[in-house]
Design a protein around this motif. Sequence first.
Motif, PDB file in Angstrom:
ATOM      1  N   CYS A 118       0.828  -1.216   0.000  1.00 13.54           N
ATOM      2  CA  CYS A 118       0.000   0.000   0.000  1.00 13.54           C
ATOM      3  C   CYS A 118       0.861   1.264   0.000  1.00 13.54           C
ATOM      4  O   CYS A 118       1.791   1.400   0.802  1.00 13.54           O
ATOM      5  CB  CYS A 118      -0.918  -0.007   1.223  1.00 13.54           C
ATOM      6  N   ARG A 119       0.490   2.210  -0.891  1.00 19.81           N
ATOM      7  CA  ARG A 119       1.139   3.517  -0.947  1.00 19.81           C
ATOM      8  C   ARG A 119       0.159   4.647  -0.642  1.00 19.81           C
ATOM      9  O   ARG A 119       0.512   5.817  -0.700  1.00 19.81           O
ATOM     10  CB  ARG A 119       1.741   3.751  -2.342  1.00 19.81           C
ATOM     11  N   VAL A 120      -1.079   4.298  -0.331  1.00 19.37           N
ATOM     12  CA  VAL A 120      -2.140   5.296  -0.177  1.00 19.37           C
ATOM     13  C   VAL A 120      -1.959   6.061   1.127  1.00 19.37           C
ATOM     14  O   VAL A 120      -1.781   5.475   2.201  1.00 19.37           O
ATOM     15  CB  VAL A 120      -3.522   4.625  -0.214  1.00 19.37           C
ATOM     16  N   GLN A 121      -2.036   7.390   1.030  1.00 16.90           N
ATOM     17  CA  GLN A 121      -1.884   8.250   2.211  1.00 16.90           C
ATOM     18  C   GLN A 121      -3.147   9.050   2.526  1.00 16.90           C
ATOM     19  O   GLN A 121      -3.221   9.727   3.544  1.00 16.90           O
ATOM     20  CB  GLN A 121      -0.707   9.195   1.988  1.00 16.90           C
ATOM     21  N   GLY A 122      -4.134   8.983   1.633  1.00 14.52           N
ATOM     22  CA  GLY A 122      -5.398   9.662   1.857  1.00 14.52           C
ATOM     23  C   GLY A 122      -6.431   9.147   0.876  1.00 14.52           C
ATOM     24  O   GLY A 122      -6.092   8.641  -0.200  1.00 14.52           O
ATOM     25  N   PHE A 123      -7.717   9.250   1.255  1.00 15.45           N
ATOM     26  CA  PHE A 123      -8.797   8.711   0.424  1.00 15.45           C
ATOM     27  C   PHE A 123      -9.801   9.797   0.056  1.00 15.45           C
ATOM     28  O   PHE A 123     -10.160  10.652   0.890  1.00 15.45           O
ATOM     29  CB  PHE A 123      -9.545   7.607   1.173  1.00 15.45           C
ATOM     30  N   LEU A 124     -10.284   9.727  -1.187  1.00 16.98           N
ATOM     31  CA  LEU A 124     -11.488  10.433  -1.607  1.00 16.98           C
ATOM     32  C   LEU A 124     -12.617   9.414  -1.560  1.00 16.98           C
ATOM     33  O   LEU A 124     -12.668   8.487  -2.362  1.00 16.98           O
ATOM     34  CB  LEU A 124     -11.335  10.991  -3.026  1.00 16.98           C
ATOM     35  N   ALA A 125     -13.518   9.552  -0.595  1.00 19.49           N
ATOM     36  CA  ALA A 125     -14.606   8.596  -0.435  1.00 19.49           C
ATOM     37  C   ALA A 125     -15.770   8.953  -1.352  1.00 19.49           C
ATOM     38  O   ALA A 125     -15.996  10.122  -1.671  1.00 19.49           O
ATOM     39  CB  ALA A 125     -15.071   8.560   1.019  1.00 19.49           C
ATOM     40  N   ALA A 126     -16.504   7.928  -1.778  1.00 17.56           N
ATOM     41  CA  ALA A 126     -17.584   8.105  -2.751  1.00 17.56           C
ATOM     42  C   ALA A 126     -18.817   8.707  -2.113  1.00 17.56           C
ATOM     43  O   ALA A 126     -19.391   8.140  -1.170  1.00 17.56           O
ATOM     44  CB  ALA A 126     -17.926   6.756  -3.382  1.00 17.56           C
ATOM     45  N   GLY A 127     -19.261   9.850  -2.633  1.00 13.47           N
ATOM     46  CA  GLY A 127     -20.395  10.554  -2.070  1.00 13.47           C
ATOM     47  C   GLY A 127     -21.688   9.779  -2.126  1.00 13.47           C
ATOM     48  O   GLY A 127     -22.499   9.838  -1.186  1.00 13.47           O
ATOM     49  N   HIS A 128     -21.923   9.028  -3.222  1.00 16.02           N
ATOM     50  CA  HIS A 128     -23.206   8.330  -3.313  1.00 16.02           C
ATOM     51  C   HIS A 128     -23.300   7.187  -2.304  1.00 16.02           C
ATOM     52  O   HIS A 128     -24.362   6.903  -1.764  1.00 16.02           O
ATOM     53  CB  HIS A 128     -23.503   7.853  -4.735  1.00 16.02           C
ATOM     54  N   VAL A 129     -22.181   6.522  -2.017  1.00 14.52           N
ATOM     55  CA  VAL A 129     -22.183   5.487  -0.977  1.00 14.52           C
ATOM     56  C   VAL A 129     -22.524   6.104   0.372  1.00 14.52           C
ATOM     57  O   VAL A 129     -23.356   5.585   1.126  1.00 14.52           O
ATOM     58  CB  VAL A 129     -20.815   4.787  -0.926  1.00 14.52           C
ATOM     59  N   CYS A 130     -21.897   7.228   0.676  1.00 12.48           N
ATOM     60  CA  CYS A 130     -22.126   7.883   1.966  1.00 12.48           C
ATOM     61  C   CYS A 130     -23.516   8.505   2.057  1.00 12.48           C
ATOM     62  O   CYS A 130     -24.035   8.688   3.160  1.00 12.48           O
ATOM     63  CB  CYS A 130     -21.061   8.945   2.209  1.00 12.48           C
ATOM     64  N   SER A 131     -24.126   8.826   0.919  1.00 12.83           N
ATOM     65  CA  SER A 131     -25.492   9.346   0.968  1.00 12.83           C
ATOM     66  C   SER A 131     -26.453   8.291   1.498  1.00 12.83           C
ATOM     67  O   SER A 131     -27.497   8.614   2.071  1.00 12.83           O
ATOM     68  CB  SER A 131     -25.937   9.819  -0.424  1.00 12.83           C
ATOM     69  N   VAL A 132     -26.107   7.018   1.322  1.00 12.63           N
ATOM     70  CA  VAL A 132     -26.915   5.925   1.853  1.00 12.63           C
ATOM     71  C   VAL A 132     -26.493   5.573   3.277  1.00 12.63           C
ATOM     72  O   VAL A 132     -27.306   5.524   4.196  1.00 12.63           O
ATOM     73  CB  VAL A 132     -26.803   4.679   0.949  1.00 12.63           C
ATOM     74  N   MET A 133     -25.198   5.330   3.461  1.00 10.06           N
ATOM     75  CA  MET A 133     -24.705   4.761   4.714  1.00 10.06           C
ATOM     76  C   MET A 133     -24.234   5.790   5.730  1.00 10.06           C
ATOM     77  O   MET A 133     -24.015   5.448   6.891  1.00 10.06           O
ATOM     78  CB  MET A 133     -23.548   3.789   4.407  1.00 10.06           C
ATOM     79  N   GLY A 134     -24.060   7.041   5.300  1.00  8.90           N
ATOM     80  CA  GLY A 134     -23.494   8.029   6.189  1.00  8.90           C
ATOM     81  C   GLY A 134     -21.984   7.869   6.309  1.00  8.90           C
ATOM     82  O   GLY A 134     -21.349   7.120   5.556  1.00  8.90           O
TER      83      GLY A 134
END
Length: 377
Positions: free
Chosen positions: A184-200
């Motif tokens: 893993c090289r990931v240091q930050g995430f852009l989370a998906a807005g439509h997923v969070c619109s359902v699950m928070g």
Amino acid sequence: MKYLEEFQNPELARRLLEDIRATVTRPWALMEVCGGQTHTIIRHGIDQLLPEGLELIHGPGCPVCVTPLEVIDKALEIASRPDVIFCSFGDMLRVPGSDRDLFRVRSEGGDVRVVYSPLDALKIARQNPERQVVFFGIGFETTAPPNAMTVYQARKHGIRNFSLLVSHVRVPPAIEAIMQSPDCRVQGFLAAGHVCSVMGTGEYPELAERFRVPIVVTGFEPLDILEGIRRTVRQLERGEHMVDNAYRRAVRDEGNAAARAMLDDVFETTDRAWRGIGVIPQSGWRLSERYREFDAEHRFQVGSITTCEPAACRSGEVLQGLLKPDQCEAFGTVCTPRTPLGATMVSSEGACAAYYLYRRLGAPAAPAAAMEASPVA
């Protein structure tokens, strides 16, 4: 048109890019966990406009792409049966199984139909009581609620010739698996807005704290992406690791209460295989016990089907962010949208499809030249 033109404004994009450039002092690697965001990034050349050293890594955010090969083969087996009407969204028909796809099954006489909603499949079941009707239920938290509602309606109205072939997956366990990978090289995430619109956003703070990574919820237009990058980079530069909701026009921290209640009633969490990645614990859903009779895998006894991923396809590395699509030897030659080796080249949200559509015909433009061309317009 509201929320389209204003979120593609070139002048606002330039200001955000200037802010990002002024903020960045060292290399950072960010991952977007949504195929729709990937297509926005590649289509508008956003990754090419960022300052040197700021890299966007494409994650496993395409629902078609992460549907495992063995589930595709189960779908093909069910769809081939003469008493079955197999219903699916159109983007699944070209996804290759071990030796064919749903288009081939249809050409060989299978009754495979494209629908635009799982409720369309339920309607077909009402109209054809002598046939078994199966809907192919795939995707993340975004598509799961309507599929759950359809099963709920089938049970409520006694439509016993309907069933769901389930391959639903969940984003937070995928983030956890990515962060636990030794590569893993990931240091930050852009989370998906439509997923969070359902699950928070409730599942993300623990991940952000445990792995010390900022997670910024964002949308899908160019300015959404740039604002998400800006907020993520600011946290990284300050040594922060928090959840930040940059998509409040669509996402509430608590999510959609009605959708979550429906999911809790119809589904239960389970270990789930991801295509090219493997099994991620508790990363998916299956029908709960009270709805098990509507489980197509159980109804048609196809649970024993197992398969191996083709060695020539490196989509698993693409989905994990270990490989850019155009770094694959088969990209654009052996593997094309007409002759795909994997789902990442077929799906409208696949990273390989995005690179093939927008970057196949020439070398990427230099950032300065791309800026003058205003690709975000």
